[in-house]
Design a protein around this motif. Structure first.
Motif, mmCIF file in Angstrom:
data_model
loop_
_atom_site.group_PDB
_atom_site.id
_atom_site.type_symbol
_atom_site.label_atom_id
_atom_site.label_comp_id
_atom_site.label_asym_id
_atom_site.label_seq_id
_atom_site.Cartn_x
_atom_site.Cartn_y
_atom_site.Cartn_z
ATOM 1 N N ASN A 47 2.628 5.558 -3.040
ATOM 2 C CA ASN A 47 1.362 4.840 -2.846
ATOM 3 C C ASN A 47 1.189 3.797 -3.931
ATOM 4 O O ASN A 47 1.446 4.068 -5.113
ATOM 5 C CB ASN A 47 0.179 5.818 -2.901
ATOM 6 C CG ASN A 47 0.090 6.672 -1.666
ATOM 7 O OD1 ASN A 47 -0.287 6.195 -0.606
ATOM 8 N ND2 ASN A 47 0.451 7.938 -1.795
ATOM 9 N N GLU B 166 0.795 -1.231 0.000
ATOM 10 C CA GLU B 166 0.000 0.000 0.000
ATOM 11 C C GLU B 166 0.826 1.279 0.000
ATOM 12 O O GLU B 166 0.558 2.182 -0.792
ATOM 13 C CB GLU B 166 -0.917 0.048 1.229
ATOM 14 C CG GLU B 166 -2.015 -0.978 1.241
ATOM 15 C CD GLU B 166 -2.860 -0.890 2.504
ATOM 16 O OE1 GLU B 166 -2.947 0.206 3.107
ATOM 17 O OE2 GLU B 166 -3.426 -1.920 2.904
ATOM 18 N N LEU B 167 1.806 1.373 0.917
ATOM 19 C CA LEU B 167 2.435 2.670 1.161
ATOM 20 C C LEU B 167 3.872 2.517 1.648
ATOM 21 O O LEU B 167 4.163 1.655 2.475
ATOM 22 C CB LEU B 167 1.633 3.414 2.251
ATOM 23 C CG LEU B 167 2.231 4.713 2.789
ATOM 24 C CD1 LEU B 167 2.058 5.829 1.778
ATOM 25 C CD2 LEU B 167 1.570 5.081 4.114
#
Length: 141
Positions: A98, A83-84
């Protein structure tokens, strides 16, 4: 500590691959060495990556003719698998990456603090070229 007056630059791409593959190719040194260059006359002969909060990374980026090179590195501030990734570069600038999954495609959006030496468009172009190289490598393997 909040930094004011920092110009943020965003580059992005959509990779035709599931997020798990994109994440692995982004974070594993054996893959990083194959895509982390802005042009064909550059390469990344060495990459180290400890992808966890407080972990460090370092990628050696060099012109293939040996005329110039530098180490690109930093410390991870936040990591959420698939995700990040947030990190602080060695010079204190911040980067946020991201990863957004959409089935067999993954959108990668990278936002970084600009430095004051090179024009904004040159910085955007260099980071976008590396991201495009990442997309090409990941989709081909």
């Amino acid at each position: 500590m909040e930094t004011t007056g920092v110009t943020k630059i965003t580059v992005e791409t959509v990779v035709k691959a599931p997020v798990e593959k994109v994440w692995n190719f982004w974070s594993q040194p054996e893959h990083i060495k194959n895509w982390c260059a802005a042009s064909d006359d550059w390469h990344a002969p060495k990459a180290e990556n400890d992808l966890k909060v407080g972990g460090t990374f370092s990628t050696r980026m060099e012109a293939k003719d040996g005329s110039f090179g530098f180490d690109f590195g930093g410390v991870y501030d936040q990591v959420k698998t698939n995700e990040l990734i947030e990190y602080t570069m060695g010079d204190g600038r911040k980067v946020v990456v991201n990863f957004t999954s959409n089935g067999n495609e993954t959108k990668v959006v990278e936002t970084f603090d600009a430095e004051n030496t090179h024009p904004i468009e040159m910085q955007r172009g260099g980071w976008q070229a590396i991201l495009d190289n990442f997309k090409k490598y990941t989709e081909a393997n």
